[in-house]
Design an enzyme around this catalytic site. Sequence first.
Site, PDB file in Angstrom:
ATOM      1  CB  THR A 158      -2.078   5.601   3.624  1.00  0.00           C
ATOM      2  OG1 THR A 158      -2.817   5.640   2.411  1.00  0.00           O
ATOM      3  CG2 THR A 158      -1.365   6.924   3.809  1.00  0.00           C
TER       4      THR A 158
ATOM      5  N   GLY B  30      -7.293   5.607   4.665  1.00  0.00           N
ATOM      6  CA  GLY B  30      -8.658   5.199   4.329  1.00  0.00           C
ATOM      7  C   GLY B  30      -9.142   5.874   3.068  1.00  0.00           C
TER       8      GLY B  30
ATOM      9  CB  SER C 182      -0.923   0.004   1.223  1.00  0.00           C
ATOM     10  OG  SER C 182      -0.182   0.195   2.403  1.00  0.00           O
TER      11      SER C 182
ATOM     12  CB  THR D 104      -0.568   6.364   0.128  1.00  0.00           C
ATOM     13  OG1 THR D 104      -1.427   5.246  -0.066  1.00  0.00           O
ATOM     14  CG2 THR D 104      -0.998   7.477  -0.811  1.00  0.00           C
TER      15      THR D 104
ATOM     16  NE  ARG E 254      -7.960   7.867  -5.467  1.00  0.00           N
ATOM     17  CZ  ARG E 254      -7.512   7.603  -4.250  1.00  0.00           C
ATOM     18  NH1 ARG E 254      -6.236   7.372  -4.042  1.00  0.00           N
ATOM     19  NH2 ARG E 254      -8.332   7.553  -3.222  1.00  0.00           N
TER      20      ARG E 254
HETATM   21  N1  ASP Z   1      -6.005   7.526   1.783  1.00  0.00           N
HETATM   22  C1  ASP Z   1      -5.364   6.827   0.705  1.00  0.00           C
HETATM   23  C2  ASP Z   1      -5.946   7.293  -0.593  1.00  0.00           C
HETATM   24  O1  ASP Z   1      -7.146   7.487  -0.686  1.00  0.00           O
HETATM   25  C3  ASP Z   1      -5.510   5.356   0.735  1.00  0.00           C
HETATM   26  C4  ASP Z   1      -5.586   4.684   2.048  1.00  0.00           C
HETATM   27  O2  ASP Z   1      -5.134   5.197   3.050  1.00  0.00           O
HETATM   28  O3  ASP Z   1      -6.095   3.586   2.131  1.00  0.00           O
HETATM   29  O4  ASP Z   1      -5.196   7.372  -1.541  1.00  0.00           O
END
Ligand code: ASP
Length: 353
Positions: free
Chosen positions: A205, A257, A85, A223, A233
Amino acid sequence: MPSSRRDFIRQASAIGAGTLISSTLPSSLAQQVSAQPSPTPIVIASANGLHAVVKAMEVIQTGGDALDGVVAGVNIVEDDPNDTSVGYGGLPNEDGVVELDAAVMHGPTHRGGAVAAIRSIKNPSRVARTVMERSDHVLLVGEGALRFAKTHGFKEDDLLTDKAREEWLKWKENLTTKDDWLPPHDENTQDIGGLFAPFYRNHGTIHCSAIDLKGNISCVTTTSGLAFKISGRVGDSPILGAGLFVDNEIGAAGSTGRGEANLINCSSVMIVEYMRQGKSPEDACLMACQRIVDHNRMRRLKDDRGRPNFDVKFYALNKRGEFGSASLFSVGKMAVHEGKEARLVDSAYLYKR
Ligand code: ASP
């Protein structure tokens, strides 16, 4: 009561001294309160940051700036091929290309730097720091970010490990119509969009915040973003105010998240502002969670009980070294290092899973 709250109360009363920094304090007094150095350094991180907080604390205890500490800490996770991740080994976008997001904020100088959708560089957090220190900009994206990194001597790497490529291939081979490409829809439409895809959409992340021996606060979030995202994106992680924020007089906050939910709520800056108003770090994180729930209007983003069908987590630290975290759903954890050892602490939450 979530156990993190119990821990927090115990910790808060152990610290004891100090007045809450409130927006009602005259600014000269607020400065006096905040100018007192933290008695002990502290590092917090998302739950995947147990090794990161150890490294960050090591750097800080030998006199390093909080930013040196948190960046060195998250570099361990960025370099780890088994963490899918973050950084090297991160899951790719829908075209099979790894694109990374990262940002740093330096409390004492109130500066920030970030890169988004950067390819081929293992340590985007270090590039983000270079953007902050060696340019007049705050955020560089894509091709330009890569060129900037190479100009500063960063080496290109193939970030796609076999493990990540195979997972991507599996996803690609099992595509349904329920992916990120949405047909025309309105707020009552449900069962469309990637959240309903039969595949687990890996979110992950690392966020890390710290106070150093001088009482200065800095933080980083890095991340590979949402797995199999549309190319280009950008999530919340590299966006100052959303994926992280620091005010050296108040504290720091960061997130992991569903980035889309955080981007439309700018939660990290809100958490720091809630702490400025006197809220504990944990309560400030819970308030940010509630704010996301209150703003979640689209049917496709709700479960049958009207709750969000995604999760978001927040981590916060205040100037006095008090910390807390919260997520929408139970049970998240955060990593904490207060000088002796790293440990995981339960997060508060709004809903039991
Ligand atoms: N917050 C991160 C994102 O949306 C991903 C994650 O933390 O799961 O890119």
